[in-house]
Design an enzyme around this catalytic site. Structure first.
Site, PDB file in Angstrom:
ATOM      1  N   ASP A 121     -16.958  46.112  27.262  1.00 55.92           N
ATOM      2  CA  ASP A 121     -18.419  45.312  27.301  1.00 55.92           C
ATOM      3  C   ASP A 121     -19.718  45.418  27.689  1.00 55.92           C
ATOM      4  OD1 ASP A 121     -15.647  43.323  28.218  1.00 55.92           O
ATOM      5  OD2 ASP A 121     -15.840  43.222  30.321  1.00 55.92           O
ATOM      6  N   GLU A 127     -13.337  35.213  32.858  1.00 54.09           N
ATOM      7  CA  GLU A 127     -14.561  36.403  33.673  1.00 54.09           C
ATOM      8  C   GLU A 127     -15.796  36.648  32.491  1.00 54.09           C
ATOM      9  OE1 GLU A 127     -11.733  39.942  33.050  1.00 54.09           O
ATOM     10  OE2 GLU A 127     -11.179  38.791  30.671  1.00 54.09           O
TER      11      GLU A 127
END
Length: 511
Positions: free
Chosen positions: A45, A225
């Site tokens: 990420d 998320e």
């Protein structure tokens, strides 16, 4: 993040990730040129995206030691043009304690201009990172902060961490912005397994108050998320303010993706514009994930980066890449307010610097049931092409581009087709071997606009991002072609199509 490993394990992909480390065969043919990759080892990420003093800072989930998920820390790179990146030392390493290890999971970074946190020095506000501290031995995730007084190069963890601790094992990914009208910070953070986003506020980045919750709307097939909540002016009109809530989703059996909601935020509660069952997607491919916007961009620009999940194919000595930087806008459509995306405008300055040999321009070409070769042995043959084309539909059943093409004389050995089918009104990506379609990788419904289809196709060694009709919809995937599969052509099948304009840039070498 921990759940990234979880869904990969359940999906049966963990042995492949281990293979990427255990069998380190270099794969330079798949390393992107104009998409960010770490110099080596695992990356996932994007974190802490922030613009400071003319420089874009990219932090990212990183394993500094191995080419597989683990030892989560914040890697760091900077850029002035979102193409050329300077690799820097790890900014926030994992914390080894006497009784526990804290991994540095996903989060955001802000410039605390007014020094609300009190961490600044010499009258200057610090950069503050807000991240999830994952403590696997305690089976707990909570929200931590760290601060920097050297422009985001190094960070000191707050002595009284965590700042939000619900004593839960599944609570992560804080995204923080400054609310000027309230003179407070706003955090969006996820409870993935129960598909809930919580909003908190703080005056000092240390003490947080729960404001409200948003849950179980839109796509509820997967865990939630990496949320972000961002204000926009719809159609660029300051009188039409809306908020964009983006959420990433993952599950063992259904891959990854991102959805979005538009609505109102009154300082405490986000209210969805659409019916709770309405599903709106950021990207229609299977690999775009965990994208968040940059904080503190000039002119209140809205630009984001996302991670392209590598899935099965091992690369070495790195693993994982980012998307191209994307500018975001909310626009009014007959269906309602929708998200539009375009390659970041700042990248245009870079494209203009390319030499004439690296640039192709063609206009008003009719392609009738054949293909138009666009590469040669000496040009546009490195799988690093940035294509911008507008077609006017004709009698052709299918049209578009063939990339990663390999031929033996007139025989097609291998190619990937980025095509549009008129009957289905569908963009599709298929793989062809020995002249036969062997797999349909992706497909996306999209209609012509005034009988035209605009395709922006960004192919960079192994990543493929396709923006359709000025970014009305976007589809992203990964390709891993053979070394000699580098041909490139436009095509029309079973009829004709008008190629109104074609611009191609070859970005095989960074300036």
């Amino acid at each position: 993040m921990k759940m990234k490993l979880f869904f990969m394990l359940l999906a049966g992909l963990l042995p492949v990730l281990l293979h990427a480390q255990d069998n380190p065969v270099p794969t330079p043919q798949w390393r992107p040129v104009y998409h960010f990759t770490p110099q080596k080892n695992w990356m996932n990420d994007p974190n802490g995206l922030i613009y400071l003093n003319g420089v874009y800072h990219l932090y990212y989930q990183h394993n500094p030691f191995e080419n597989k998920w683990g030892h989560m820390s914040w890697g760091h790179a900077t850029s002035k043009d979102l193409i050329n990146w300077k690799h820097l030392p790890v900014a926030i390493p994992e914390i080894e304690g006497k009784d526990t290890t804290t991994w540095i999971f996903s989060g955001s970074a802000v410039w605390d201009k007014h020094n609300t946190s009190g961490f600044g020095k010499n009258g200057k506000g610090p950069v503050v990172a807000i991240y999830t501290g994952d403590q696997p031995k305690q089976k707990k995730e909570s929200q931590f902060i760290a601060y920097s007084n050297d422009g985001g190069l190094t960070y000191t963890n707050y002595a009284n961490n965590p700042v939000i601790d619900l004593r839960k094992g599944d609570f992560r990914d804080p995204s923080v912005i400054w609310l000027e009208d309230q003179q407070k910070w706003l955090m969006s953070v996820a409870h993935p397994g129960i598909q809930k986003i919580e909003f908190y506020s703080s005056a000092n980045l240390k003490d947080w108050e729960l404001l409200s919750e948003f849950d179980r709307q839109g796509d509820t097939r997967r865990m939630w998320e990496c949320p972000s909540l961002t204000p926009f002016f719809v159609d660029g009109d300051p009188a039409k303010k809306k908020w964009l809530l983006m959420i990433s989703s993952s599950s063992p059996g259904d891959g990854v993706g991102m959805q979005y909601f538009t609505g109102d935020f009154d300082g405490r509660t986000f209210t969805n514009d659409n019916h709770a069952a309405t599903k709106l997607f950021v990207d229609y491919g299977r690999t775009f994930f965990a994208a968040i916007p940059f904080n503190h961009l000039p002119g209140d620009a809205k630009t984001m980066l996302g991670w392209l999940v590598p899935f099965e194919t091992p690369t070495h000595p790195w693993r994982g890449q980012m998307s191209i930087a994307r500018d975001l806008a909310l626009k009014t459509t007959p269906e309602g307010i929708r998200l539009y995306q375009q390659p970041a405008a700042v990248l245009n300055a870079y494209l203009k610097k390319l030499s004439a040999a690296k640039t192709m321009l063609k206009r008003n070409i009719t392609i009738n049931n054949n293909e138009l070769a666009l590469s040669s042995a000496k040009s546009f043959n490195t799988n690093t092409n940035w294509i911008d084309a507008t077609f006017t539909t004709g009698t052709a059943q299918d049209f578009g581009f063939k990339i990663a093409q390999q031929k033996d004389g007139n025989k097609v050995v291998a190619e990937t087709v980025v095509g549009y089918n008129m009957a289905r009104q569908e963009l599709y990506i298929t793989q062809v071997k020995d002249g036969k379609v062997v797999a349909t990788l992706e497909k996306m419904a999209v209609k012509p606009v005034n009988n035209k289809i605009r395709l922006q196709v960004l192919f960079d060694k192994s990543s493929l991002e396709i923006f359709v009709n000025d970014g009305e919809k976007v589809l992203t995937t990964l390709l891993f072609p053979e070394k000699n599969a580098t041909g490139f052509a436009a095509f029309a099948a079973e009829g004709d199509v008008q190629l109104d304009t074609l611009k191609v840039w070859n970005l095989d070498k960074i300036l």
